[in-house]
Design a protein around this motif. Structure first.
Motif, PDB file in Angstrom:
ATOM      1  N   GLY A  78      19.191  71.577  43.244  1.00  0.00           N
ATOM      2  CA  GLY A  78      18.346  71.327  42.059  1.00  0.00           C
ATOM      3  C   GLY A  78      19.082  70.708  40.856  1.00  0.00           C
ATOM      4  N   TRP A  79      20.520  70.309  40.870  1.00  0.00           N
ATOM      5  CA  TRP A  79      21.275  69.830  39.698  1.00  0.00           C
ATOM      6  C   TRP A  79      20.916  69.066  38.947  1.00  0.00           C
ATOM      7  N   ALA A  80      19.860  68.013  39.693  1.00  0.00           N
ATOM      8  CA  ALA A  80      19.398  66.731  38.854  1.00  0.00           C
ATOM      9  C   ALA A  80      18.480  67.019  38.132  1.00  0.00           C
ATOM     10  N   ASP A  81      17.879  68.271  38.031  1.00  0.00           N
ATOM     11  CA  ASP A  81      16.683  68.818  37.111  1.00  0.00           C
ATOM     12  C   ASP A  81      17.410  69.489  35.942  1.00  0.00           C
ATOM     13  N   HIS A  82      18.691  69.600  35.689  1.00  0.00           N
ATOM     14  CA  HIS A  82      19.356  69.959  34.922  1.00  0.00           C
ATOM     15  C   HIS A  82      20.240  69.059  33.844  1.00  0.00           C
ATOM     16  N   PRO A  83      19.590  68.927  32.620  1.00  0.00           N
ATOM     17  CA  PRO A  83      20.209  67.717  31.794  1.00  0.00           C
ATOM     18  C   PRO A  83      21.678  67.949  31.712  1.00  0.00           C
ATOM     19  N   ALA A  84      22.184  69.100  31.759  1.00  0.00           N
ATOM     20  CA  ALA A  84      23.871  69.380  31.653  1.00  0.00           C
ATOM     21  C   ALA A  84      24.551  68.834  32.756  1.00  0.00           C
ATOM     22  N   ARG A 164      28.644  63.191  12.665  1.00  0.00           N
ATOM     23  CA  ARG A 164      29.463  63.247  13.717  1.00  0.00           C
ATOM     24  C   ARG A 164      29.990  64.764  13.941  1.00  0.00           C
ATOM     25  N   ALA A 165      29.982  65.688  12.917  1.00  0.00           N
ATOM     26  CA  ALA A 165      30.246  67.136  12.985  1.00  0.00           C
ATOM     27  C   ALA A 165      29.509  67.825  13.722  1.00  0.00           C
ATOM     28  N   GLN A 166      27.981  67.580  14.090  1.00  0.00           N
ATOM     29  CA  GLN A 166      27.007  68.282  14.876  1.00  0.00           C
ATOM     30  C   GLN A 166      27.705  68.304  16.438  1.00  0.00           C
ATOM     31  N   PHE A 167      28.541  67.547  16.655  1.00  0.00           N
ATOM     32  CA  PHE A 167      28.762  67.245  18.224  1.00  0.00           C
ATOM     33  C   PHE A 167      29.729  68.330  18.838  1.00  0.00           C
ATOM     34  N   GLN A 168      30.651  69.095  17.954  1.00  0.00           N
ATOM     35  CA  GLN A 168      31.452  69.884  18.239  1.00  0.00           C
ATOM     36  C   GLN A 168      31.010  70.989  18.940  1.00  0.00           C
ATOM     37  N   GLY A 169      29.999  71.743  18.392  1.00  0.00           N
ATOM     38  CA  GLY A 169      29.161  72.663  19.062  1.00  0.00           C
ATOM     39  C   GLY A 169      28.404  72.350  20.462  1.00  0.00           C
ATOM     40  N   LEU A 170      27.855  71.104  20.185  1.00  0.00           N
ATOM     41  CA  LEU A 170      27.091  70.637  21.121  1.00  0.00           C
ATOM     42  C   LEU A 170      27.870  70.255  22.653  1.00  0.00           C
ATOM     43  N   VAL A 171      28.969  69.559  22.081  1.00  0.00           N
ATOM     44  CA  VAL A 171      29.766  69.213  23.350  1.00  0.00           C
ATOM     45  C   VAL A 171      30.366  70.538  23.872  1.00  0.00           C
ATOM     46  N   ARG A 172      30.883  71.270  23.270  1.00  0.00           N
ATOM     47  CA  ARG A 172      31.419  72.722  23.874  1.00  0.00           C
ATOM     48  C   ARG A 172      30.371  73.336  24.787  1.00  0.00           C
ATOM     49  N   ASP A 173      29.169  73.256  24.166  1.00  0.00           N
ATOM     50  CA  ASP A 173      28.149  74.099  24.940  1.00  0.00           C
ATOM     51  C   ASP A 173      27.533  73.301  25.946  1.00  0.00           C
ATOM     52  N   TRP A 174      27.934  72.037  26.068  1.00  0.00           N
ATOM     53  CA  TRP A 174      27.463  71.018  27.391  1.00  0.00           C
ATOM     54  C   TRP A 174      28.535  71.320  28.222  1.00  0.00           C
ATOM     55  N   THR A 175      29.986  71.210  27.813  1.00  0.00           N
ATOM     56  CA  THR A 175      30.952  71.031  28.697  1.00  0.00           C
ATOM     57  C   THR A 175      31.333  72.570  29.336  1.00  0.00           C
ATOM     58  N   GLN A 176      30.806  73.684  29.080  1.00  0.00           N
ATOM     59  CA  GLN A 176      30.724  74.660  29.585  1.00  0.00           C
ATOM     60  C   GLN A 176      30.507  74.625  31.002  1.00  0.00           C
ATOM     61  N   VAL A 177      29.680  73.832  31.670  1.00  0.00           N
ATOM     62  CA  VAL A 177      29.524  73.462  33.188  1.00  0.00           C
ATOM     63  C   VAL A 177      30.636  73.194  33.825  1.00  0.00           C
ATOM     64  N   LEU A 178      31.884  72.686  33.085  1.00  0.00           N
ATOM     65  CA  LEU A 178      32.874  72.197  33.912  1.00  0.00           C
ATOM     66  C   LEU A 178      33.734  73.367  34.295  1.00  0.00           C
ATOM     67  N   GLU A 179      33.533  74.677  33.634  1.00  0.00           N
ATOM     68  CA  GLU A 179      34.158  75.925  33.971  1.00  0.00           C
ATOM     69  C   GLU A 179      33.567  76.649  35.141  1.00  0.00           C
ATOM     70  N   VAL A 180      32.115  77.096  34.843  1.00  0.00           N
ATOM     71  CA  VAL A 180      31.170  78.035  35.524  1.00  0.00           C
ATOM     72  C   VAL A 180      29.819  77.432  35.574  1.00  0.00           C
ATOM     73  N   ILE A 181      28.997  77.621  36.424  1.00  0.00           N
ATOM     74  CA  ILE A 181      27.633  77.275  36.508  1.00  0.00           C
ATOM     75  C   ILE A 181      26.796  78.343  36.622  1.00  0.00           C
ATOM     76  N   THR A 182      26.162  79.025  35.992  1.00  0.00           N
ATOM     77  CA  THR A 182      25.284  80.206  35.924  1.00  0.00           C
ATOM     78  C   THR A 182      24.008  79.900  35.318  1.00  0.00           C
TER      79      THR A 182
END
Length: 403
Positions: A78-84, A164-182
């Motif tokens: 079901g990965w394709a159903d998750h935007p991240a 531009r500043a808003q993207f720091q938190g957003l990108v950090r939250d999104w790229t958590q999936v590079l580490e672990v997917i839960t």
């Protein structure tokens, strides 16, 4: 023939690297893994390589690539159903030829060396603007290492400065999936990825109506032999470029400052000889790379590290270990800004070599000498806060005193 080693010691070493305490200084563990065997098997079945030559082979061999979609569905249903996950797994960061070849060709026609070099005067201005605002004790991440690259990539893509500043938190939250997917990670990463995509969709629509001299306008117009980016491809590409455009460079700048402050002889060398900037950045990338590892899958039978490996096997190449391999770099644990032939593994290799490498290098080559020249009494003002991440190495806080 090399043996693939599975042992309690290997399991312990790899487990320690997943913990913040073990990642504070991973290099002794990398060294021990190299001593045990050039290739070891992790508890999850992945084959781990730590020598420079084997990391090169894993990243450049065309018979190794990213996990294909049918395997992704098996590993992450079901990965394709998750935007991240959709935004990550359909990007050029995670796809294979021929789709990768087509997308990279279209993007390369817009993200050119000329466009990057044209940013040089503007980057220098941004650096000076940030430096003159710094006084006393500051957090280097908040004051410099984040705002510089986020403003550079924002300028490149055409994102207004106020947004531009808003993207720091957003990108950090999104790229958590590079580490672990839960489920817990996805609950944070999915809305962040969706917000990024929604913003970029609006920006792309504006550039269709009123094109500008920016990368988003170029991506919207990119065409070769009648082929163009679809809307999904455009937004996925823009999100990846924005995220990668500041995430890696933020960590490169922070890692470099810590390395220099802990090696004052090299700091003074660069301060006296700013012309060493290009060599210095290569050495700093080698010494403590922001990207510590890459994963690949063998599509067919191959031989890596002298071991015949069947198709379908998963590999993890520890780039941070390969960058400290004494068979490739003399006295590899020593920072030497004038080191000859110090090309790092830090941007990967082969067809997946990082598109943004020239931009990251340019930013660091301008920023680091300028920082040292502007603040002759630069010191650490406290213990840096290590980022809790395995693949991406950096800091969350970096207190410095600029005098």
């Amino acid at each position: 023939m090399t043996d693939i080693v599975e042992s309690a010691e290997v399991s312990t070493l790899l487990d320690e690297l997943t913990r913040l305490t073990g990642r504070e200084d991973p290099y002794p563990r990398y060294r021990r893994l190299r001593e045990i065997s050039p290739i070891v098997r992790a508890d999850d079945g992945a084959l781990v390589v730590t020598r420079h030559a084997d990391c090169v082979a894993v990243t450049r061999d065309p018979r190794l690539g990213h996990m294909p979609s049918h395997m992704l569905e098996f590993v992450q249903p079901g990965w394709a159903d998750h935007p991240a996950l959709h935004q990550l797994f359909t990007s050029i960061l995670a796809i294979n030829p021929p789709d990768h070849t087509r997308l990279r060709r279209l993007v390369s026609s817009s993200f050119t060396a000329r466009r990057v070099q044209a940013l040089q005067p503007r980057i220098a201005e941004m650096v000076q603007d940030l430096l003159v605002r710094m006084d006393g004790d500051v957090d280097f991440i908040d004051a410099f290492a984040f705002p510089l690259p986020v403003n550079v990539i924002g300028e490149l893509l055409g994102v207004p400065e106020a947004d531009r500043a808003q993207f720091q938190g957003l990108v950090r939250d999104w790229t958590q999936v590079l580490e672990v997917i839960t489920p817990e990670v996805l609950a944070t990463a999915d809305p962040a990825a969706a917000t990024i995509r929604e913003y970029l969709a609006g920006l792309a629509a504006e550039r269709r109506r009123e094109p500008g001299d920016d990368l988003m306008s170029a991506l919207v117009a990119a065409e070769e032999d009648g082929d163009k980016l679809t809307e999904d491809e455009l937004l996925t590409m823009a999100a990846l470029l924005f995220a990668a455009g500041f995430e890696t460079t933020t960590n490169l700048l922070a890692n470099s400052v810590v390395a220099l402050l802990r090696n004052p002889d090299q700091l003074e060398l660069l301060r006296r000889q700013p012309g060493l900037a290009a060599s210095a950045v290569e050495e700093l990338l080698r010494y403590d790379t922001p990207v510590q590892l890459l994963a690949r899958v063998a599509w067919e039978d191959v031989e890596i590290a002298g071991v015949p490996v069947q198709g379908g096997e998963r590999f993890v190449a520890y780039l941070g270990a390969g960058n400290r391999d004494p068979e490739r770099f003399a006295d590899p644990d020593r920072l030497d800004l004038a080191r000859p032939d110090n090309a790092p593994l830090s941007f990967g290799g082969g067809i997946h070599y990082c598109l943004g490498a020239p931009l990251a290098r340019l930013e660091a080559q301008i920023a680091i000498p300028a920082l040292l020249a502007h603040f002759p009494k630069l010191t650490l003002a406290g213990e840096p806060g290590r980022r809790d991440s395995l693949a991406i190495r950096g800091y969350t806080q970096l207190p410095i005193s600029v005098g």
